[in-house]
Design an enzyme around this catalytic site. Structure first.
Site, short mmCIF file in Angstrom:
data_model
loop_
_atom_site.label_atom_id
_atom_site.label_comp_id
_atom_site.label_asym_id
_atom_site.label_seq_id
_atom_site.Cartn_x
_atom_site.Cartn_y
_atom_site.Cartn_z
CB SER A 13 0.30 -3.39 1.83
OG SER A 13 0.42 -3.58 0.61
CB CYS A 14 4.91 -1.35 2.79
SG CYS A 14 6.57 -0.81 2.60
#
Lengths: 75, 405
Positions: A13-14
């Site tokens: 994820s980011c």
């Protein structure tokens, strides 16, 4: 599409996909194409935005069963 | 699901594409003003703490426990229904999927969450309650908290870049994805979304049917939590990005969206505080003025902010960012939430009392900016700071002076 490099960011994820993308592109030669896989919905907007910002070419994007595939050409 | 028609068009226009982050910023500010009118402006970390205390209570560690159950804690419920809202919205937009990151990432999630818990309890506020709400509420501590976030984020981003070179294995390895929503056979996802909405409506009705005002307030937190979660997921609103992006890609999109949120919330909050909306008595108006003004100016907020900034950057989501990403199915952020929930009562019980004792009173003041500068001066000061931040973000976006990528 024929890719010169592959990058697997599935499950990440980011901000990890963008950090990995930047690092990989840095090591590639101009004109080479990267195929990147990811599962973060945020990537759908982040990666084209990053390409525009950095001047790399965002070629194509597709999705299959929740996995996104991006093609990016190094400037 | 619907026959192609205006309703389907409406649905698609909301859930087919992400909303610009600034749209989310405006809507969140409006919701925050509503929360203030109902009871107290938006915060998140005290909800995590309550959930953790309930966990310790169940485990029999009553010294770290609480008598307030989650079902009666407005902020804890707000958190839970932000997760639900993001879940619903990601189902509707076919973006839900359980995504299990490699083990190293899951550990980073947990550690990041635990650091956020320490930072939020020590600094008396997280990015939402302490900063977004705090600055809009003209609390002086919000400023040093923000300085702390900047320092913490900068350091943690350096760590992430270093990790990528020195320990690339942490973010590599087996990952799994389940129940994703793309493709054709995903009708069940949208149906599940509607079922969840029906459940929330039922709960809202149950709470608000009570004759007690406190229960009605809690019911509204359930409903607003759902709405907040949907706005957050659709706009991918992220305060980590607001602090991180200038140092990473240099983009100014996220900082500008957060500034806009603060600006709008500040206008609403200032009116509420100025007129003492909700109560007429003098004493009560003072109590309203001091809402979301925390006893953390200046060093206390700075220390907490640095620790929180480290945590949110490693986890990849602040307190609220963790909630909506958890709802979208990122297991790394489930771990961050778990770390936050477990660590918050521990930090509150052991670390915070020590910090409070160590710091002199003058470094943990509850300072309401209008008390020092008047309302006009305080609002102008915050506007100037937002303007400076805007100029920095825009200048850096062009020149990339501070950006690593």
């Amino acid at each position: 599409m024929q890719a010169d490099q592959n990058l697997d960011c599935k499950g990440l994820s980011c901000p990890m996909p963008i950090i990995k993308l930047a690092k990989t592109i840095k090591k590639m030669n101009s004109g080479e194409v990267l195929e990147m896989l990811g599962t973060d919905p945020g990537s759908k907007t982040d990666i084209p935005a990053w390409c525009e910002k950095t001047g790399n070419f965002f070629l194509e994007q597709s999705e299959e069963a929740g996995t996104f595939k991006f093609y990016i050409k190094k400037k | 699901m619907f026959k192609k028609g205006v309703l389907r068009e409406l649905f698609d226009s909301m859930f087919d594409k992400s909303w610009p982050m600034w749209v989310g910023g405006i809507l969140l500010a409006l919701m925050n003003i509503l929360l203030f009118v109902i009871k107290y402006p938006w915060g998140s970390s005290s909800g995590y703490t309550n959930i953790g205390q309930n966990l310790f209570q169940i485990l029999g560690v009553t010294s770290l426990g609480t008598k307030v159950p989650i079902s009666l804690h407005a902020v804890a419920l707000l958190n839970i229904f932000v997760v639900v809202g993001a879940f619903v919205s990601s189902l509707f937009s076919r973006e839900f999927g359980i995504r299990i990151a490699p083990v190293g990432e899951l550990v980073k999630g947990f550690v990041g969450g635990a650091l956020m818990a320490i930072g939020a309890t020590v600094g008396a506020g997280c990015t939402t309650g302490g900063f977004f709400t705090g600055l809009a509420a003209l609390s002086a501590g919000a400023l040093t908290l923000a300085a702390g976030f900047m320092i913490g984020t900068f350091i943690a981003l350096r760590y992430l870049l270093w990790e990528m070179e020195a320990l690339p294995k942490i973010s590599m390895g087996k990952s799994f994805t389940f129940l994703t929503g793309s493709g054709k056979k995903t009708g069940w996802q949208r149906w599940l979304g509607w079922i969840m909405i029906a459940v929330v409506l039922f709960l809202f009705n149950t709470y608000t049917a009570s004759s007690s005002g406190a229960m009605k307030i809690i019911g509204w937190h359930v409903m607003i939590g759902l709405i907040l979660g949907m706005i957050l997921q659709r706009s991918r609103y992220c305060i980590v990005r607001a602090f991180r992006e200038p140092f990473m890609t240099g983009e100014a999109t996220a900082p500008v969206a957060v500034m806009l949120s603060i600006l709008i919330a500040m206008i609403g909050f200032t009116v509420i505080k100025y007129f003492g909306v909700g109560n007429a008595g003098e004493l009560a108006s003072r109590a309203i003025e001091m809402k979301a003004v925390y006893a953390n100016f200046w060093l206390r907020a700075l220390i907490g902010g640095i620790i929180f900034g480290l945590g949110m950057t490693i986890a990849g989501g602040c307190a609220v960012g963790t909630l909506w990403r958890a709802g979208e199915g990122h297991v790394k952020l489930w771990m961050a939430a778990l770390g936050f929930v477990i660590m918050a009562p521990l930090s509150k019980g052991f670390i915070v009392p020590a910090v409070k004792k160590m710091l002199p009173e003058s470094m943990q003041k509850q300072m309401f900016l209008p008390d020092v500068l008047g309302y006009t001066g305080a609002v102008v000061l915050v506007l100037l700071i937002l303007l400076l931040w805007y100029m920095f973000a825009k200048w850096n976006e062009k020149t990339g002076k501070f950006s690593a990528l």
